[in-house]
Design an enzyme around this catalytic site. Structure first.
Site, PDB file in Angstrom:
ATOM      1  N   ARG A   1     -10.009 -27.740  29.093  1.00 15.44           N
ATOM      2  CA  ARG A   1      -8.660 -27.624  28.659  1.00 15.44           C
ATOM      3  C   ARG A   1      -8.095 -26.834  27.599  1.00 15.44           C
ATOM      4  O   ARG A   1      -8.716 -26.683  26.427  1.00 15.44           O
ATOM      5  CB  ARG A   1      -8.023 -28.957  28.329  1.00 15.44           C
ATOM      6  CG  ARG A   1      -8.171 -30.048  29.587  1.00 15.44           C
ATOM      7  CD  ARG A   1      -7.524 -31.285  29.612  1.00 15.44           C
ATOM      8  NE  ARG A   1      -7.712 -32.434  30.422  1.00 15.44           N
ATOM      9  CZ  ARG A   1      -7.142 -32.082  31.862  1.00 15.44           C
ATOM     10  NH1 ARG A   1      -6.589 -31.317  32.254  1.00 15.44           N
ATOM     11  NH2 ARG A   1      -7.818 -33.171  32.617  1.00 15.44           N
TER      12      ARG A   1
ATOM     13  N   HIS B   1     -10.570 -14.986  31.100  1.00 17.33           N
ATOM     14  CA  HIS B   1     -10.587 -15.852  31.329  1.00 17.33           C
ATOM     15  C   HIS B   1      -9.355 -16.376  32.293  1.00 17.33           C
ATOM     16  O   HIS B   1      -8.281 -15.385  32.304  1.00 17.33           O
ATOM     17  CB  HIS B   1     -10.063 -17.049  30.028  1.00 17.33           C
ATOM     18  CG  HIS B   1      -9.136 -16.487  29.357  1.00 17.33           C
ATOM     19  ND1 HIS B   1      -9.507 -15.657  28.127  1.00 17.33           N
ATOM     20  CD2 HIS B   1      -7.776 -16.753  29.039  1.00 17.33           C
ATOM     21  CE1 HIS B   1      -8.250 -15.044  27.513  1.00 17.33           C
ATOM     22  NE2 HIS B   1      -7.290 -15.943  28.131  1.00 17.33           N
TER      23      HIS B   1
HETATM   24  P1  DGP Z   1      -4.543 -15.570  26.405  1.00 12.89           P
HETATM   25  O1  DGP Z   1      -3.662 -15.242  25.702  1.00 12.89           O
HETATM   26  O2  DGP Z   1      -4.759 -15.144  27.967  1.00 12.89           O
HETATM   27  O3  DGP Z   1      -5.883 -14.671  25.569  1.00 12.89           O
HETATM   28  O4  DGP Z   1      -4.807 -16.926  26.295  1.00 12.89           O
HETATM   29  C1  DGP Z   1      -5.907 -17.558  25.110  1.00 12.89           C
HETATM   30  C2  DGP Z   1      -5.731 -18.949  25.534  1.00 12.89           C
HETATM   31  O5  DGP Z   1      -6.856 -19.620  24.798  1.00 12.89           O
HETATM   32  C3  DGP Z   1      -4.690 -19.587  24.799  1.00 12.89           C
HETATM   33  O6  DGP Z   1      -3.708 -20.244  25.672  1.00 12.89           O
HETATM   34  C4  DGP Z   1      -5.186 -20.595  23.832  1.00 12.89           C
HETATM   35  C5  DGP Z   1      -6.465 -20.791  24.242  1.00 12.89           C
HETATM   36  N1  DGP Z   1      -7.521 -21.069  22.973  1.00 12.89           N
HETATM   37  C6  DGP Z   1      -7.735 -20.392  22.120  1.00 12.89           C
HETATM   38  N2  DGP Z   1      -8.641 -20.508  21.465  1.00 12.89           N
HETATM   39  C7  DGP Z   1      -9.048 -22.172  21.920  1.00 12.89           C
HETATM   40  C8  DGP Z   1     -10.059 -22.819  21.578  1.00 12.89           C
HETATM   41  O7  DGP Z   1     -10.682 -22.899  20.624  1.00 12.89           O
HETATM   42  N3  DGP Z   1     -10.110 -23.923  22.548  1.00 12.89           N
HETATM   43  C9  DGP Z   1      -9.253 -24.034  23.693  1.00 12.89           C
HETATM   44  N4  DGP Z   1      -9.652 -25.037  24.348  1.00 12.89           N
HETATM   45  N5  DGP Z   1      -8.427 -23.120  24.032  1.00 12.89           N
HETATM   46  C10 DGP Z   1      -8.327 -22.143  23.069  1.00 12.89           C
END
Ligand code: DGP
Length: 134
Positions: free
Chosen positions: A49, A120
């Site tokens: 998530r 991702h």
């Molecule tokens: P983007 O903007 O496409 O690079 O999205 C990165 C996403 O990753 C953003 O929606 C927040 C999520 N994210 C960043 N750090 C973490 C983390 O440590 N854990 C989780 N579960 N999500 C994270």
């Protein structure tokens, strides 16, 4: 016997470490060194998530191997890229959003809004979305 098992473990470990970027948060999540709410993991991909959900369902599906962005994918990555989609489909069904609908987003570099440089796929649903978004 013992030596060959030790060699097997060593080879697995070195493969994992070579595929990993030690400063990458998503590599750490995929290898269990950082916490996340995991929804799926197999030999190629991990799903968890998003920490900052933008909708009732917001899942990230990532390759286990560190690939910085779409700009770095090669034909050798096609099995893992396909797996991202089949796992996304499975999770959308599991989350109950397959029928109502969902959006898959892959951001690339600054103009694409990429903030984590490990490829991702966002799987977002549970509410009506408009396109394009800002
Ligand atoms: P983007 O903007 O496409 O690079 O999205 C990165 C996403 O990753 C953003 O929606 C927040 C999520 N994210 C960043 N750090 C973490 C983390 O440590 N854990 C989780 N579960 N999500 C994270």
């Amino acid at each position: 016997m013992f030596i060959s098992f030790a060699q097997h473990l060593y080879s697995r470990l070195t493969k994992t470490l070579h595929a990993m970027n030690p400063t990458c948060i998503f590599c750490k999540i995929a290898t269990g060194q950082a916490k996340a709410t995991l929804l799926h993991q197999d030999d190629l991909v991990t799903a968890f998530r998003d920490i900052h959900p933008v909708a009732p369902t917001h899942i990230l599906v990532i390759p286990n191997r560190h690939i910085e962005s779409v700009n770095f994918v090669t034909p050798q990555d096609e099995p893992v890229l396909g797996r991202l989609f089949t796992v996304a489909r499975h999770l959308a069904e599991q989350e109950g959003i397959a029928h109502s609908g969902y959006r898959i987003i892959v951001n690339t570099n600054a103009d694409g809004g990429q903030t984590v440089f490990h490829l991702h796929m966002h799987v977002i649903g549970g509410q009506r979305m408009r396109y394009p978004m800002g």
